[in-house]
Design a protein around this motif. Sequence first.
Motif, short mmCIF file in Angstrom:
data_model
loop_
_atom_site.label_atom_id
_atom_site.label_comp_id
_atom_site.label_asym_id
_atom_site.label_seq_id
_atom_site.Cartn_x
_atom_site.Cartn_y
_atom_site.Cartn_z
N THR A 14 11.28 21.55 18.17
CA THR A 14 10.52 22.21 19.23
C THR A 14 9.75 21.14 20.00
O THR A 14 9.43 20.08 19.44
N PRO A 15 9.46 21.36 21.29
CA PRO A 15 8.73 20.36 22.06
C PRO A 15 7.40 19.98 21.40
O PRO A 15 6.69 20.83 20.86
N ALA A 30 8.62 18.18 5.72
CA ALA A 30 8.25 16.96 6.43
C ALA A 30 8.24 17.23 7.93
O ALA A 30 9.02 18.04 8.45
N ILE A 31 7.34 16.57 8.64
CA ILE A 31 7.24 16.67 10.10
C ILE A 31 7.51 15.29 10.69
O ILE A 31 6.94 14.29 10.25
N ARG A 32 8.38 15.23 11.69
CA ARG A 32 8.67 13.98 12.37
C ARG A 32 8.63 14.18 13.88
O ARG A 32 8.88 15.28 14.37
N ARG A 33 8.31 13.13 14.60
CA ARG A 33 8.43 13.14 16.06
C ARG A 33 9.76 12.46 16.41
O ARG A 33 10.02 11.34 15.96
N VAL A 34 10.59 13.13 17.18
CA VAL A 34 11.93 12.60 17.48
C VAL A 34 12.20 12.70 18.97
O VAL A 34 11.52 13.41 19.72
N GLY A 35 13.21 11.98 19.39
CA GLY A 35 13.70 12.08 20.75
C GLY A 35 15.12 12.63 20.73
O GLY A 35 15.85 12.47 19.75
N LEU A 36 15.51 13.31 21.78
CA LEU A 36 16.85 13.87 21.88
C LEU A 36 17.64 13.14 22.97
O LEU A 36 17.07 12.73 23.99
N TRP A 43 9.79 15.44 20.74
CA TRP A 43 9.96 16.70 20.04
C TRP A 43 9.41 16.60 18.62
O TRP A 43 9.43 15.53 18.00
N PHE A 44 8.93 17.76 18.13
CA PHE A 44 8.60 17.88 16.72
C PHE A 44 9.85 18.33 15.97
O PHE A 44 10.55 19.24 16.42
#
Length: 291
Positions: A14-15, A30-36, A43-44
């Motif tokens: 999700t954004p 686990a929570i990560r910040r990612v790019g698509l 994104w989360f």
Amino acid sequence: MIIDPTRNELRLITPAAGSEPEVTAFERIAIRRVGLPGDAREWFELAVDATDMHYEAYVLIESIVDQLRSGATFRHSVSESLEGLKDLLAKRKKLTDEKVIGLIGELLVLDHVVAAYGEDVAITAWLGPLAEQHDFGFPDFDAEVKTTMSEARSHVIGSDTQLEPVPARSLYLVSVQITRAGAAVKGFTLPELIAAVRGRLDTTLRTFDNALDGLGWHHSDADLYRARFQLRSTPQAYFVDGDFPAITSKMLDAVVPNRPLVGGVSYRIDVTQLPFASAPEPLTDFCEEPE
């Protein structure tokens, strides 16, 4: 939502709006910040280990999505969903503060002995994880390590045998005082202290890790132990003899009627005003020398 059967994992993307949810207490989440690809936004990504709990993992994701659709933030959605499903999710458990403080004292002694006399001597002498009568059994004496965060050298003695010398063996109480370190340069966390000891080991590394595992420490939980400590004072050694204020099993046997019916003895002693002794090797350089 992404279903990854190779990892037994469900992932929700999700954004990344608002603050990041707090999930460090949950071993399966686990929570990560990612790019698509092709998207400049951040994104989360929430990942849930669904091993042996596929239903629970799906219900959690579904609950978070329902919260998001109602207009809640991602942090709020995760928090509310976890609270509602907390009985279905296994929470990570850290050692109690009392156990952390006690372990730090034993590790400080262990680290000193490893550095001065080698890992074989140190690991063989360390009896604390084996639930033996005393924490260390050196060639010529035994040592019971007591650690406190108080300004006084006040220590809790957890049984009537902790300060009872083994026949024909000398016993010393090693008093260690620690305090919160804040941003002090010499401060350390429990994981950092463990890593420092592990860095000195080679042939006994597996024995050390097994000992910690038996005490309830798990390397995967290191991020839960963020408090930083430092020594409040130089440790001191006290010779436990007939004049030392100890409650022992032999003493109770002599004065307590129906002694076998009395168990769970625990008491507190303050050795601040007692004269301390010169610690034998290998603790001579670890403890303060009396004037």
